[in-house]
Design an enzyme around this catalytic site. Structure first.
Site, PDB file in Angstrom:
ATOM      1  N   PHE A 160       0.866  -1.189   0.000  1.00 43.64           N
ATOM      2  CA  PHE A 160       0.000   0.000   0.000  1.00 43.64           C
ATOM      3  C   PHE A 160       0.895   1.229   0.000  1.00 43.64           C
ATOM      4  CE2 PHE A 160      -2.324   3.578   1.655  1.00 43.64           C
ATOM      5  CZ  PHE A 160      -3.458   3.544   0.850  1.00 43.64           C
ATOM      6  N   ASP A 198       9.180   2.839   2.282  1.00 45.44           N
ATOM      7  CA  ASP A 198       7.997   3.641   2.575  1.00 45.44           C
ATOM      8  C   ASP A 198       7.691   3.439   4.059  1.00 45.44           C
ATOM      9  OD1 ASP A 198       5.486   4.667   3.025  1.00 45.44           O
ATOM     10  OD2 ASP A 198       4.583   3.849   1.197  1.00 45.44           O
ATOM     11  N   LYS A 257       2.212  11.013   7.377  1.00 46.08           N
ATOM     12  CA  LYS A 257       1.371  10.760   8.542  1.00 46.08           C
ATOM     13  C   LYS A 257       1.828  11.513   9.810  1.00 46.08           C
ATOM     14  CE  LYS A 257      -1.288   6.953   6.875  1.00 46.08           C
ATOM     15  NZ  LYS A 257      -0.871   5.969   5.905  1.00 46.08           N
TER      16      LYS A 257
HETATM   17  C1  LIG Z   1      -1.035   6.060   4.446  1.00 46.05           C
HETATM   18  C2  LIG Z   1       0.061   5.500   3.606  1.00 46.05           C
HETATM   19  C3  LIG Z   1       0.367   6.067   2.349  1.00 46.05           C
HETATM   20  C4  LIG Z   1      -0.444   7.168   1.718  1.00 46.05           C
HETATM   21  O1  LIG Z   1      -0.491   8.313   2.474  1.00 46.05           O
HETATM   22  P1  LIG Z   1      -1.643   9.414   2.165  1.00 46.05           P
HETATM   23  O2  LIG Z   1      -1.269  10.556   3.065  1.00 46.05           O
HETATM   24  O3  LIG Z   1      -2.951   8.789   2.515  1.00 46.05           O
HETATM   25  O4  LIG Z   1      -1.540   9.755   0.725  1.00 46.05           O
HETATM   26  C5  LIG Z   1       1.434   5.527   1.663  1.00 46.05           C
HETATM   27  N1  LIG Z   1       2.158   4.495   2.165  1.00 46.05           N
HETATM   28  C6  LIG Z   1       1.886   3.951   3.352  1.00 46.05           C
HETATM   29  C7  LIG Z   1       2.732   2.834   3.866  1.00 46.05           C
HETATM   30  C8  LIG Z   1       0.812   4.414   4.115  1.00 46.05           C
HETATM   31  O5  LIG Z   1       0.516   3.841   5.273  1.00 46.05           O
END
Ligand SMILES: *Cc1c(COP(=O)(O)O)cnc(C)c1O
Length: 400
Positions: free
Chosen positions: A141, A226, A256
């Site tokens: 994700f 990520d 985040k």
């Molecule tokens: C939440 C998340 C994203 C996307 O972040 P947004 O601020 O919602 O665009 C990307 N990678 C990971 C691992 C995430 O948990």
């Protein structure tokens, strides 16, 4: 009709249905607690998917926001502002890297990392034009943009949004040999989450992160972590890759909790060699690095360091996990995760995770299901043991 029901009805009439929220209408929050419009109190064990590591409305972060809002909020990058440098210096110090590129949302930061990896592929590695490949993992994700959903293996995220951006190959998460086999002379980068949180708190085997680091280095491929969800203390280290020696990535993606729970702030952090590749005009964001974001981001990092939130997550995560493991219920299939990024997987015969989330909400605990059978437990890292005990009591009661 309750205030809750009324607001949900009026909201849903004008809102696209790309979410299916639990029927709770939050009006106020502080620390680990939230209150709904009818005055009920909830323990927040979702933390906006780990965006609230510092808790709701942390006083230092809110003060920084207000102070900055009264002075300067937005300049665009057409000019310098007097806040961005200090924020990025602090961020680079924490990451032990040279440079950062500030964006707003997580998806934008992932997109930025992909552009950076491709640019490096062409300008430094010598990959022929338009041939750069990126290897990512099944069950990933990385966000919701058209490019990112195009290499998702989740039909719900991907289908209906084609045609998809070419240049991505998927391998099994946790299988280092599969990565080695997927790399070609045109591979620019391997993009991976240290723990696949959205996919259901999926943990790679021990040694995986160090092994993919070794494989990337040996093949002149950039390693991109990520850590939008796993970073900034959540797993019991400031960054999840620190759980393994020698696993430092070339590019780190954060978001985040970088915004301290009050503002969208994301960034790509890397070396001067890599981030130095961008020339003026090749990338940008109107709001990225704005002074309000910088003031909030710098304070969000200060709180993580000053309150030792990573150490807290390690201690409290172990405490919560032990307490959860004392619940003897045939409904629980597995408890997994690291620090305060925990998932409880339920047996299919015992109902869906959403069933349990609904029951917990009725008892004043906010949780979130992910992938049908898994409930995520990701409270703010400022939570205390009494609140964790109470959470476990409520879960035990629901399971009876
Ligand atoms: C939440 C998340 C994203 C996307 O972040 P947004 O601020 O919602 O665009 C990307 N990678 C990971 C691992 C995430 O948990």
């Amino acid at each position: 009709m309750t205030r809750t029901a009324e607001i949900i009805r009026d909201t849903e009439a004008v809102t696209a249905r790309n979410y299916a929220p639990l029927p709770v209408v939050i009006a106020r929050a502080e620390g680990v607690w939230a209150w709904d419009v009818d005055g009920r109190r909830y323990l927040d064990c979702v933390s906006a998917y780990s965006s609230l590591n510092q808790g709701h409305r942390h006083p230092r972060i809110v003060a920084a926001l207000i102070e900055q809002a009264e002075r300067l909020t937005l300049t665009s990058r057409a000019f310098h502002n007097d806040r961005m440098g200090a924020f990025l210096r602090r961020l680079c110090g924490l990451c032990e890297m040279d440079m950062a590129l500030p964006m707003n949302t997580g998806a934008e930061a992932v997109e930025t990392a992909i552009k950076l990896a491709r640019l490096w592929g062409y300008r430094s590695k010598g990959i022929p034009d338009n041939a750069a490949g990126i290897v990512a993992c099944k069950n990933n994700f990385h966000g919701r943009t058209t490019t990112l959903v195009g290499f998702s293996s989740e039909p719900q995220y991907r289908d209906g949004f084609g045609p998809h951006t070419p240049g991505f190959t998927l391998v099994d998460f946790g299988d280092a040999a599969a990565l080695a086999a997927a790399i070609t002379p045109n591979t620019a980068a391997f993009l991976v989450e240290p723990i696949q949180a959205e996919a259901g708190i999926l943990m790679p085997p021990a040694g995986y992160l160090a092994e993919v680091r070794r494989i990337c280095s040996a093949n002149d491929v950039l390693l991109v972590f990520d850590e939008i969800q796993t970073g900034l203390g959540r797993t019991g280290k400031v960054f999840a890759y620190e759980h393994e020696a020698e696993a430092k990535p070339d590019i780190l993606i954060l978001g985040k909790a970088l915004g301290g729970g009050v503002y969208p702030v994301s960034a790509v952090v890397s070396s001067a060699e890599l981030l130095g590749l961008f020339r003026p005009g090749e990338h940008g964001s109107t709001f990225g690095g704005n002074p309000l974001a910088a003031a909030v981001g710098e304070t969000a990092l200060a709180v993580i360091e000053d309150e030792a939130l990573a150490e807290r997550a390690a201690e409290l995560g172990a405490y919560l996990r032990n307490a959860l493991e004392t619940i003897r219920s045939p409904a629980i299939r597995e408890i997994r995760g690291r620090g305060l990024l925990l998932g409880v997987e339920f047996e299919k015969a015992a109902g869906t995770a959403r069933d349990y989330c609904s029951l917990l909400a009725e008892r004043g605990v906010l949780t979130k299901d992910t992938h049908a059978q898994v409930m995520r437990l990701t409270p703010p890292l400022i939570i205390g043991k009494p609140e964790l005990d109470w959470l476990v009591e409520q879960l035990a009661a629901v399971l009876e």
